[in-house]
Write an enzyme that holds these catalytic residues in place. Structure first.
Site, PDB file in Angstrom:
ATOM      1  N   SER A  97       0.811  -1.222   0.000  1.00 20.15           N
ATOM      2  CA  SER A  97       0.000   0.000   0.000  1.00 20.15           C
ATOM      3  C   SER A  97       0.841   1.268   0.000  1.00 20.15           C
ATOM      4  O   SER A  97       0.309   2.356  -0.168  1.00 20.15           O
ATOM      5  CB  SER A  97      -0.942   0.006   1.212  1.00 20.15           C
ATOM      6  OG  SER A  97      -0.211   0.088   2.423  1.00 20.15           O
ATOM      7  N   LYS A 142      -6.292   4.638   8.149  1.00 20.54           N
ATOM      8  CA  LYS A 142      -5.174   5.450   7.660  1.00 20.54           C
ATOM      9  C   LYS A 142      -5.561   6.930   7.599  1.00 20.54           C
ATOM     10  O   LYS A 142      -4.796   7.802   8.035  1.00 20.54           O
ATOM     11  CB  LYS A 142      -4.746   4.951   6.284  1.00 20.54           C
ATOM     12  CG  LYS A 142      -4.110   3.565   6.296  1.00 20.54           C
ATOM     13  CD  LYS A 142      -3.817   3.077   4.892  1.00 20.54           C
ATOM     14  CE  LYS A 142      -3.153   1.705   4.916  1.00 20.54           C
ATOM     15  NZ  LYS A 142      -2.893   1.184   3.566  1.00 20.54           N
TER      16      LYS A 142
END
Length: 782
Positions: free
Chosen positions: A656, A699
């Site tokens: 990611s 996140k």
């Protein structure tokens, strides 16, 4: 035009999905009917039904899914419903083996008959205790016994009388004291005393001694057949005892034999018991006529130990097939055990000390086991495979303890096994067992795969609320208001991480409801409201948030270097998700890149120091492929570039960060600065497409928390893959800040989009500069 087609912030409506209490057809759950079944999971239900209906060997079931989705409850409820429609399986007992006592006989009986047989045999023992020794007090028996003893006494007395007559002819007296015979000299008509005998002349004394020795020899010769007489007498008494016992036990055994005429195995056992009873009665019940109650209890226990069956498993007629859920699948709990009694320091056992295991209790039905617990037990999995393949249950010790004293154990006959085993576990364990054990697929051919989510529609939301209502009612909790139900639905959507889905992990909602009800009681309210749900969520975050708070403090005091303002070359804010125990949270991390001419390519520092795991290393390699395709199609990619996740001291995995890494690398290559007000997450492919990642909500909230603590300035935000927009279920604080224009979420579909957004320059210009720099490096290296 869709907001996905340009690098503009997402509107607030795209950041989460709110439910409206007005959409729910109730004011509180008090008016709802409880729903106790598992939500959704139609595919898993069909798989379980298929496995249950398949009666062939090997069609056992593995129920696969994450904890909290109701996988165990659904499997148990379906099995119990199905089992109730099936006939009760056989009872199983162990009987004493008269031919080989170490190998108890296993006997299957129609359901319910096992208890009857046990009661009948205990009644037989009571009858034996009452009959013996009373049966030997019968006048006929006493006459027969007296006659046998009298005949023996007459033969013995005749010999003694004959010897006595010879002794009197020699002026010697014969004395009998029990079985002892002695001789004494006579003076006239009476026996000489010791003083008188001492006055005898030595010649007379010697004459007496010679005569006494001759009489003793004559007595010995006359009684040479005495042992034979005793044997004959003993045999006649034993025969008399057997006849008496036989006549006494016939009325006791006859009803049993008539009652079990349709059970040939029971009749055979009763026949063997009849042969053994005379010996047992003579040995244990004829020692004394008068015995106290403790002796009688000991004799009864001895008879029960020998003749009463061990009822291993019993089922009521019409009770259906058993469904057993063994929470602790140790070897003994599954396969049974043999216990021991200690008698004067010596461990002893018998068939009545055999104990059933879960396999015995579930035989003829279904056995539910948790796969992870099964895998933790030594010897259990190989033994379970043997039982399923041989279709029999053996009770044996899996290993011998060398420190244990040597004992005589049992080897019970195996019991035929016919059941369906249902393992409940997660996906990782299922695939691991498939990989490591070739026999796993042969034995567990049916997979019931549970979904992690439910569709977010009116029907599913109503069923979810009704399921929570059932749990609350069962647990003694208060009803919930419509607003509280809305908040639970939103929380379920957050767990599912999708705008159009609800989480199937209903257990998490149960836990939250329990904590909210505790707060309701403390506040003296009648209903659980949305406020209590929010308070429960906040307190849970407070309990689990120690590490996230420590990281935030480290960022705020400059220990961890994360910028939220300005611009920088070769530096970018990446986003990570940390999982510590039950705590899962997002945190920003600085990613840096350096570039110089050379031939080493793109160096992943995390991989070089063995902190980068396989998927992360793959992402960096894909990044190198993208650079070559994008900028160096007609010349070699001659660079030495280093990429690092700064201030990271643990293992790093996942791809990611590859979008952030390529942006930092391009910035370092072109000397074009990157906005530090933005954080980036997303993976890329070699063609520059941005791909979805996990944990996008955590996140975003991790970077937002840092920006909020430093002060929101309207320029901060997060860049996410366009494909992750459907996963946005953000916290209310983030949504509100975005609504005020203080924070933004930017979806991107390509590296070019992200590059333009973070550099603030036309992407074509940046790309030309990058290509030009790489061409120059290639020439320099050449």
């Amino acid at each position: 035009m869709s907001p996905f087609q340009r690098s503009t912030p997402l509107p607030c409506d795209w950041l989460t999905v709110r439910a409206d209490p007005a959409e729910l057809p109730f004011a509180s759950t008090a008016t709802l009917e409880p729903y106790s079944d598992t939500l959704g999971q139609e595919r898993a239900r069909e798989a379980i039904a298929f496995g249950v209906d398949m009666v062939r060997p090997g069609y056992n079931i593995y129920v696969m899914g994450v904890t909290g989705t109701g996988r165990l409850s659904l499997a148990r409820n379906y099995l119990e419903q199905k089992a109730g429609q099936q006939p009760s399986p056989a009872d199983w007992v162990y009987l004493y083996n008269f031919a080989e006592p170490r190998e108890p006989v296993a006997l299957g009986l129609p359901a319910g008959l096992g208890k009857t047989l046990l009661a009948d045999m205990e009644n037989l023992v009571d009858g034996l205790i009452a009959t013996f020794p009373a049966a030997f007090e019968n006048p006929a028996y006493q006459r027969g016994k007296a006659e046998v003893e009298r005949e023996f006494s007459q033969r013995y007395d005749q010999v003694i009388d004959q010897v006595e007559r010879r002794a009197r002819g020699q002026n010697i007296a014969l004395f009998r004291e029990g079985d002892t015979i002695s001789f004494s000299p006579m003076l006239g008509d009476k026996t000489a005393s010791e003083e008188e005998f001492a006055a005898f002349a030595e010649q007379d004394k010697e004459s007496f001694h010679q005569s006494a020795r001759a009489l003793e020899a004559y007595l010995t010769e006359a009684l040479v057949e005495l042992p034979q007489w005793k044997r004959e007498t003993g045999e006649r008494l034993r025969r008399l005892n057997r006849e008496t016992i036989g006549r006494a036990i016939t009325p006791l055994l006859a009803p049993l034999q008539d009652g079990y005429v349709k059970q040939p195995e029971v009749l055979a056992y009763l026949g063997a018991l009849r042969e053994d009873l005379p010996h047992m009665v003579a040995e244990q019940l004829l020692e004394e006529r008068q015995q106290d109650s403790s002796d009688e209890a000991a004799r009864r226990a001895l008879l029960v130990e020998r003749y009463a069956p061990k009822l291993l498993v019993s089922h009521g007629p019409g009770g259906g097939a058993p469904v057993i859920c063994e929470a602790n699948p140790s070897y003994q709990n599954l396969f049974g055990r043999i216990e021991y009694s200690n008698e004067q320091g010596v461990p002893l056992t018998h068939h009545r000390l055999i104990c059933a295991g879960a396999l015995h209790r579930a035989n003829g039905g279904y056995l539910l086991l948790e796969a992870d617990k099964l895998a933790q037990e030594a010897h259990v999995w190989p033994a379970l495979k043997r039982a399923l393949k041989s279709r029999s249950i053996r009770i044996e010790s899996p290993f011998l303890d060398p420190s244990a004293p040597l004992t005589v154990s049992l080897n019970p006959q195996p019991i035929p096994l016919a059941l369906k085993v249902v393992l409940v576990g997660d996906r990782e364990l299922y695939y691991l067992m498939q990989e490591l054990d070739d026999e796993f697929n042969e034995l567990f051919r049916v997979l019931a795969d549970f979904d992690d989510h439910l569709p977010r529609d009116g029907e599913s939301m109503l069923l979810l609320v009704r399921r929570i209502k059932a749990y609350a009612a069962c647990s003694g909790f208060a009803d919930l208001s419509a607003e509280a139900c809305v908040r639970l639905i939103e929380y379920s959507g957050r767990l599912a991480e999708h705008r159009q889905r609800l989480s199937a992990r209903i257990g998490d909602l149960f836990e939250l409801t329990a904590e909210a009800d505790s707060l309701r009681r403390q506040q003296g309210l009648e209903l659980i409201g949305a406020e209590q749900i929010e308070q429960a969520l906040s307190r849970k975050e407070q309990r689990l948030g120690r590490i996230s708070r420590l990281l935030l403090e480290a960022m705020l005091d400059g220990t961890l270097l994360i910028a939220t303002s300005g611009e920088a070359v070769g530096r970018i804010n990446g986003l990570t998700v940390l999982e510590v125990g039950d705590s899962r949270f997002g945190s920003p991390a600085r990613i840096t890149a350096t570039v110089s001419p050379g031939g080493r390519g793109v160096i992943d520092i995390e991989r070089e120091v063995r902190l980068g795991q396989a998927i992360h290393s793959k992402g960096v390699m894909i990044l190198a492929g993208f650079l070559a395709r994008q900028y160096a199609r007609d010349f070699p990619l001659a660079i030495s570039a280093n990429i690092a996740l700064e201030q990271s001291y643990g293992y790093v995995d996942g791809d990611s960060a590859s979008l952030a890494e390529v942006l930092a690398l391009i910035s370092a290559l072109t000397d074009v600065p990157i906005r530090q007000t933005l954080a980036v997450t997303g993976s890329i492919n070699q063609y520059g497409d941005v791909q979805a990642v996990g944990g996008v909500n955590e996140k975003i909230e991790g970077f937002f928390t840092l920006c909020q603590a430093r002060g929101l300035n309207g320029e901060q935000g997060v860049v996410i893959p366009q494909a992750n927009v459907a996963n946005l279920m953000l916290d209310a604080a983030v949504v509100e800040a975005a609504g005020r224009g203080e924070f933004a979420i930017y979806p991107v579909a390509s590296v070019d989009q992200a590059l333009a957004l973070l550099t603030g320059k036309p992407v074509q210009a940046v790309n030309r500069l990058a290509s030009s720099r790489l061409r120059s490096m290639a020439k320099w290296v050449k």
